[in-house]
Design a protein around this motif. Structure first.
Motif, PDB file in Angstrom:
ATOM      1  N   PRO A 199      -7.057   5.518  -3.041  1.00  0.00           N
ATOM      2  CA  PRO A 199      -7.297   6.958  -2.926  1.00  0.00           C
ATOM      3  C   PRO A 199      -6.364   7.571  -1.884  1.00  0.00           C
ATOM      4  O   PRO A 199      -5.840   6.876  -1.008  1.00  0.00           O
ATOM      5  CB  PRO A 199      -8.757   7.029  -2.472  1.00  0.00           C
ATOM      6  CG  PRO A 199      -8.968   5.750  -1.721  1.00  0.00           C
ATOM      7  CD  PRO A 199      -8.141   4.719  -2.441  1.00  0.00           C
ATOM      8  N   CYS A 200      -6.153   8.876  -1.992  1.00  0.00           N
ATOM      9  CA  CYS A 200      -5.298   9.592  -1.042  1.00  0.00           C
ATOM     10  C   CYS A 200      -6.065  10.762  -0.435  1.00  0.00           C
ATOM     11  O   CYS A 200      -7.122  11.162  -0.940  1.00  0.00           O
ATOM     12  CB  CYS A 200      -4.042  10.114  -1.737  1.00  0.00           C
ATOM     13  SG  CYS A 200      -2.915   8.808  -2.260  1.00  0.00           S
ATOM     14  N   LEU A 201      -5.514  11.298   0.635  1.00  0.00           N
ATOM     15  CA  LEU A 201      -6.113  12.455   1.273  1.00  0.00           C
ATOM     16  C   LEU A 201      -6.244  13.598   0.278  1.00  0.00           C
ATOM     17  O   LEU A 201      -7.262  14.290   0.232  1.00  0.00           O
ATOM     18  CB  LEU A 201      -5.262  12.896   2.479  1.00  0.00           C
ATOM     19  CG  LEU A 201      -5.786  14.076   3.292  1.00  0.00           C
ATOM     20  CD1 LEU A 201      -7.130  13.726   3.940  1.00  0.00           C
ATOM     21  CD2 LEU A 201      -4.772  14.484   4.362  1.00  0.00           C
ATOM     22  N   ASP A 202      -5.217  13.793  -0.531  1.00  0.00           N
ATOM     23  CA  ASP A 202      -5.268  14.762  -1.614  1.00  0.00           C
ATOM     24  C   ASP A 202      -5.986  14.105  -2.787  1.00  0.00           C
ATOM     25  O   ASP A 202      -5.473  13.143  -3.373  1.00  0.00           O
ATOM     26  CB  ASP A 202      -3.849  15.161  -2.023  1.00  0.00           C
ATOM     27  CG  ASP A 202      -3.813  16.208  -3.120  1.00  0.00           C
ATOM     28  OD1 ASP A 202      -4.837  16.387  -3.814  1.00  0.00           O
ATOM     29  OD2 ASP A 202      -2.759  16.850  -3.294  1.00  0.00           O
ATOM     30  N   PRO A 203      -7.177  14.578  -3.163  1.00  0.00           N
ATOM     31  CA  PRO A 203      -7.955  13.898  -4.202  1.00  0.00           C
ATOM     32  C   PRO A 203      -7.298  13.898  -5.578  1.00  0.00           C
ATOM     33  O   PRO A 203      -7.698  13.131  -6.449  1.00  0.00           O
ATOM     34  CB  PRO A 203      -9.278  14.677  -4.221  1.00  0.00           C
ATOM     35  CG  PRO A 203      -8.931  16.021  -3.663  1.00  0.00           C
ATOM     36  CD  PRO A 203      -7.864  15.764  -2.639  1.00  0.00           C
ATOM     37  N   SER A 227      -0.272   9.939   0.451  1.00  0.00           N
ATOM     38  CA  SER A 227       0.490  10.287  -0.759  1.00  0.00           C
ATOM     39  C   SER A 227       1.927  10.709  -0.484  1.00  0.00           C
ATOM     40  O   SER A 227       2.481  11.545  -1.181  1.00  0.00           O
ATOM     41  CB  SER A 227      -0.230  11.375  -1.575  1.00  0.00           C
ATOM     42  OG  SER A 227      -0.372  12.578  -0.853  1.00  0.00           O
ATOM     43  N   LYS A 228       2.555  10.116   0.543  1.00  0.00           N
ATOM     44  CA  LYS A 228       3.962  10.402   0.795  1.00  0.00           C
ATOM     45  C   LYS A 228       4.857   9.718  -0.226  1.00  0.00           C
ATOM     46  O   LYS A 228       5.988  10.143  -0.462  1.00  0.00           O
ATOM     47  CB  LYS A 228       4.339   9.955   2.214  1.00  0.00           C
ATOM     48  CG  LYS A 228       3.713  10.797   3.316  1.00  0.00           C
ATOM     49  CD  LYS A 228       4.230  10.386   4.686  1.00  0.00           C
ATOM     50  CE  LYS A 228       3.681  11.292   5.777  1.00  0.00           C
ATOM     51  NZ  LYS A 228       4.195  10.937   7.127  1.00  0.00           N
ATOM     52  N   VAL A 229       4.340   8.629  -0.801  1.00  0.00           N
ATOM     53  CA  VAL A 229       5.073   7.904  -1.843  1.00  0.00           C
ATOM     54  C   VAL A 229       4.108   7.596  -2.981  1.00  0.00           C
ATOM     55  O   VAL A 229       2.892   7.789  -2.855  1.00  0.00           O
ATOM     56  CB  VAL A 229       5.703   6.611  -1.303  1.00  0.00           C
ATOM     57  CG1 VAL A 229       6.724   6.918  -0.215  1.00  0.00           C
ATOM     58  CG2 VAL A 229       4.642   5.658  -0.770  1.00  0.00           C
ATOM     59  N   ASP A 230       4.642   7.093  -4.091  1.00  0.00           N
ATOM     60  CA  ASP A 230       3.813   6.778  -5.256  1.00  0.00           C
ATOM     61  C   ASP A 230       3.561   5.277  -5.423  1.00  0.00           C
ATOM     62  O   ASP A 230       2.541   4.880  -5.981  1.00  0.00           O
ATOM     63  CB  ASP A 230       4.480   7.315  -6.534  1.00  0.00           C
ATOM     64  CG  ASP A 230       4.742   8.802  -6.470  1.00  0.00           C
ATOM     65  OD1 ASP A 230       3.784   9.549  -6.218  1.00  0.00           O
ATOM     66  OD2 ASP A 230       5.908   9.210  -6.635  1.00  0.00           O
ATOM     67  N   VAL A 231       4.500   4.463  -4.940  1.00  0.00           N
ATOM     68  CA  VAL A 231       4.381   3.007  -5.062  1.00  0.00           C
ATOM     69  C   VAL A 231       4.726   2.375  -3.720  1.00  0.00           C
ATOM     70  O   VAL A 231       5.781   2.666  -3.148  1.00  0.00           O
ATOM     71  CB  VAL A 231       5.333   2.441  -6.140  1.00  0.00           C
ATOM     72  CG1 VAL A 231       5.185   0.921  -6.245  1.00  0.00           C
ATOM     73  CG2 VAL A 231       5.091   3.100  -7.486  1.00  0.00           C
ATOM     74  N   ILE A 232       3.845   1.530  -3.214  1.00  0.00           N
ATOM     75  CA  ILE A 232       4.092   0.808  -1.970  1.00  0.00           C
ATOM     76  C   ILE A 232       4.210  -0.682  -2.293  1.00  0.00           C
ATOM     77  O   ILE A 232       3.309  -1.260  -2.914  1.00  0.00           O
ATOM     78  CB  ILE A 232       2.976   1.044  -0.944  1.00  0.00           C
ATOM     79  CG1 ILE A 232       2.922   2.525  -0.565  1.00  0.00           C
ATOM     80  CG2 ILE A 232       3.200   0.182   0.301  1.00  0.00           C
ATOM     81  CD1 ILE A 232       1.780   2.878   0.374  1.00  0.00           C
ATOM     82  N   VAL A 233       5.306  -1.281  -1.881  1.00  0.00           N
ATOM     83  CA  VAL A 233       5.608  -2.676  -2.195  1.00  0.00           C
ATOM     84  C   VAL A 233       5.510  -3.524  -0.927  1.00  0.00           C
ATOM     85  O   VAL A 233       5.987  -3.111   0.135  1.00  0.00           O
ATOM     86  CB  VAL A 233       7.025  -2.805  -2.794  1.00  0.00           C
ATOM     87  CG1 VAL A 233       7.356  -4.266  -3.087  1.00  0.00           C
ATOM     88  CG2 VAL A 233       7.143  -1.968  -4.053  1.00  0.00           C
ATOM     89  N   CYS A 234       4.906  -4.692  -1.049  1.00  0.00           N
ATOM     90  CA  CYS A 234       4.767  -5.577   0.101  1.00  0.00           C
ATOM     91  C   CYS A 234       4.447  -6.992  -0.367  1.00  0.00           C
ATOM     92  O   CYS A 234       4.116  -7.215  -1.538  1.00  0.00           O
ATOM     93  CB  CYS A 234       3.652  -5.083   1.035  1.00  0.00           C
ATOM     94  SG  CYS A 234       2.057  -4.861   0.219  1.00  0.00           S
ATOM     95  N   ASP A 235       4.535  -7.929   0.558  1.00  0.00           N
ATOM     96  CA  ASP A 235       4.108  -9.293   0.304  1.00  0.00           C
ATOM     97  C   ASP A 235       2.592  -9.321   0.151  1.00  0.00           C
ATOM     98  O   ASP A 235       1.885  -8.457   0.690  1.00  0.00           O
ATOM     99  CB  ASP A 235       4.547 -10.164   1.485  1.00  0.00           C
ATOM    100  CG  ASP A 235       4.176 -11.616   1.293  1.00  0.00           C
ATOM    101  OD1 ASP A 235       4.891 -12.321   0.568  1.00  0.00           O
ATOM    102  OD2 ASP A 235       3.159 -12.049   1.866  1.00  0.00           O
ATOM    103  N   GLY A 236       2.086 -10.318  -0.573  1.00  0.00           N
ATOM    104  CA  GLY A 236       0.652 -10.379  -0.823  1.00  0.00           C
ATOM    105  C   GLY A 236      -0.197 -10.512   0.419  1.00  0.00           C
ATOM    106  O   GLY A 236      -1.331 -10.023   0.460  1.00  0.00           O
ATOM    107  N   PHE A 237       0.321 -11.150   1.454  1.00  0.00           N
ATOM    108  CA  PHE A 237      -0.441 -11.306   2.688  1.00  0.00           C
ATOM    109  C   PHE A 237      -0.653  -9.946   3.351  1.00  0.00           C
ATOM    110  O   PHE A 237      -1.773  -9.555   3.661  1.00  0.00           O
ATOM    111  CB  PHE A 237       0.291 -12.251   3.649  1.00  0.00           C
ATOM    112  CG  PHE A 237      -0.460 -12.520   4.923  1.00  0.00           C
ATOM    113  CD1 PHE A 237      -1.377 -13.553   4.995  1.00  0.00           C
ATOM    114  CD2 PHE A 237      -0.267 -11.728   6.042  1.00  0.00           C
ATOM    115  CE1 PHE A 237      -2.085 -13.801   6.174  1.00  0.00           C
ATOM    116  CE2 PHE A 237      -0.965 -11.964   7.215  1.00  0.00           C
ATOM    117  CZ  PHE A 237      -1.877 -13.000   7.289  1.00  0.00           C
TER     118      PHE A 237
END
Length: 348
Positions: free
Chosen positions: A144-148, A232-242
Motif C-alpha cells: 500500500p502507499c500513502l496515496d490510496p 509511491s515515488k516509484v512503481d517497482v522496487i528491486v532488492c535481494d530477498g533478504f
C-alpha cells in the motif's frame, strides 16, 4: 465481461493454509459470483470428502452444475511446517502439487495456494521450470502507499538471499512487465533498494546492478531508501530477498502498530461523543488503506506458469484477492510478456 477477455481457469489448492477448505472454498465461490468474473472457472484441488460438503453449504451447487466450479481429487496434503524437500519428494499427489500440475498441463492458467511457502516454491520450480533467461524465480507483491489510489510492486521478498547483480536486473524486468500489464502503468519507474540515494553508497552488488539497469531499456530511476517505500515515488522496487523480506516484515509490523494505536485512541474518544464522531471515519479510512487482505497474493514470478501464494492465515476476503491477482496475471499474459522482454532488456 468483454468478449476479448480470455476465459481463465484457476486451480486452487483447497487444502493449503491455516484453515484449508473453510477459507479457500467460500473464497472461490465468492470470486465466481462477482459480475466481472462471470466467465472464469475454478478447480478446487484436494480431499473431495472435505471440499464437497462446504461447496454445498456455501451455495456452490449452481456453479458446479454450470461447469464453472469443479473438484479435482488429490489424496495428500502438505503440512505448513513440512520440509520442502520431503514434500517435493514424497507427496506427489498433494493438493499443492496437483494444482501446479494442472497449470503445467494447460488445464488451468494459474494456481493459488495458501500453503507452505518453501514447499510451494520448490514444487512450482520443479514442475514449471523458469522462463528462459531467468536464473531464479522471485516473490513479488504489491504494497500500500500513502496515496490510496497507488501501489508499488516489490521483489524479491524472500525467495533468494544471495542474488547476483544480473538476477536483480532480471527481477527488475519481471517487476516492470507485471506492473505495466496488470496495473496498466506506462513505463513503470524502477528503483533499487539501497542504504542511500547517492551513487557512491551501497554494496558492490547493488552498484553493479545499478550500472546494468542504467544501460537497459527499463525506466530505471536510481536508488530508493526504505523510508520511501510506501510513498509511491516509484512503481517497482528491486532488492535481494533478504533485504526485501526484512523491509516487508518491518512495514507490516508498522502497519499493525498504527492500527493498534488508532484502535486504542478510538476507544478513548468514545467517552466524548464529538470526538468519537470524528475518529470513526478516520479510523475506518486508515484501516481500509492498511488492511493486508487487500494486498494478499504474492506471485512466484519467473516461472513458466502463474503461481500465487496467499498468506497462510488470511480469511475468505484475503484469499479471494489472491485468486483475483492470479486471474489478472493470466488474462493479461504476464508470462508471455516477460519471456519477450527479458530477451531485449539491454540496449545495443
Amino acid at each position: 465481461m468483454s468478449s476479448k477477455t480470455p476465459v481463465v481457469t484457476v486451480a486452487v489448492d483447497a487444502m493449503g493454509g491455516d484453515f484449508g477448505p473453510e477459507v479457500t472454498v467460500p473464497a472461490a465461490i465468492a470470486f465466481l459470483t462477482k459480475p466481472h468474473n462471470s466467465s472464469h472457472r475454478i478447480v478446487l484441488v484436494g480431499l473431495v470428502d472435505m471440499i464437497e460438503p462446504i461447496v454445498q453449504a456455501k451455495g456452490g451447487a449452481a456453479l458446479m452444475n454450470a461447469g464453472r466450479l469443479s473438484i479435482h481429487a488429490a489424496s495428500e496434503v502438505v503440512a505448513m511446517d513440512e520440509s520442502p524437500a520431503l514434500a517435493l519428494k514424497r507427496k506427489k499427489d498433494s493438493s499443492m502439487r496437483v494444482a501446479i500440475n494442472l497449470v503445467k498441463e494447460g488445464s488451468a492458467q494459474a494456481a493459488v495456494s495458501a500453503g507452505n511457502t518453501g514447499a510451494l516454491m520448490a514444487t512450482a520450480r520443479f514442475v514449471l521450470k523458469t522462463i528462459k533467461g531467468i536464473d531464479r524465480p522471485a516473490i513479488i507483491s504489491t504494497l500500500p502507499c500513502l496515496d490510496p489510489s497507488k501501489t508499488v510492486h516489490m521483489l524479491d521478498l524472500g525467495a533468494n538471499v544471495d542474488s547476483t547483480p544480473e538476477m536483480l536486473v532480471q527481477f527488475a524486468v519481471m517487476g516492470s512487465v507485471l506492473t505495466h500489464y496488470v496495473d496498466k502503468k506506462e513505463s513503470p519507474r524502477v528503483a533499487l533498494l539501497n542504504v542511500g540515494a547517492e551513487e557512491i553508497k551501497g554494496s558492490e552488488k547493488v552498484k553493479r546492478a545499478s550500472q546494468l539497469l542504467s544501460a537497459s531499456s527499463l525506466n530505471y530511476v536510481g536508488y530508493v531508501e526504505a523510508d520511501e517505500i510506501l510513498f509511491s515515488k516509484v512503481d517497482v522496487i528491486v532488492c535481494d530477498g533478504f533485504e526485501g523480506n526484512v523491509a516487508l516484515k518491518a512495514s507490516e509490523g508498522t502497519a499493525k502498530m498504527i492500527l493498534s494505536v488508532l484502535k486504542e485512541e478510538f476507544k478513548s474518544s468514545l467517552y466524548s461523543k464529538l470526538a468519537g464522531a470524528v475518529a470513526l471515519p478516520v479510523f475506518k479510512s486508515v484501516q481500509s488503506r492498511l488492511d493486508p487482505r487487500s494486498h494478499n497474493g504474492a506471485s512466484l514470478i519467473g516461472l513458466n506458469g502463474i503461481v500465487v501464494k496467499s498468506h497462510g492465515g488470511t480469511d475468505v476476503v484475503g484469499f479471494e484477492f489472491a485468486i483475483q491477482e492470479a486471474r489478472q496475471q493470466a488474462s493479461r499474459d504476464v508470462i508471455g510478456h516477460i519471456s519477450t522482454e527479458i530477451g531485449k532488456v539491454f540496449t545495443s
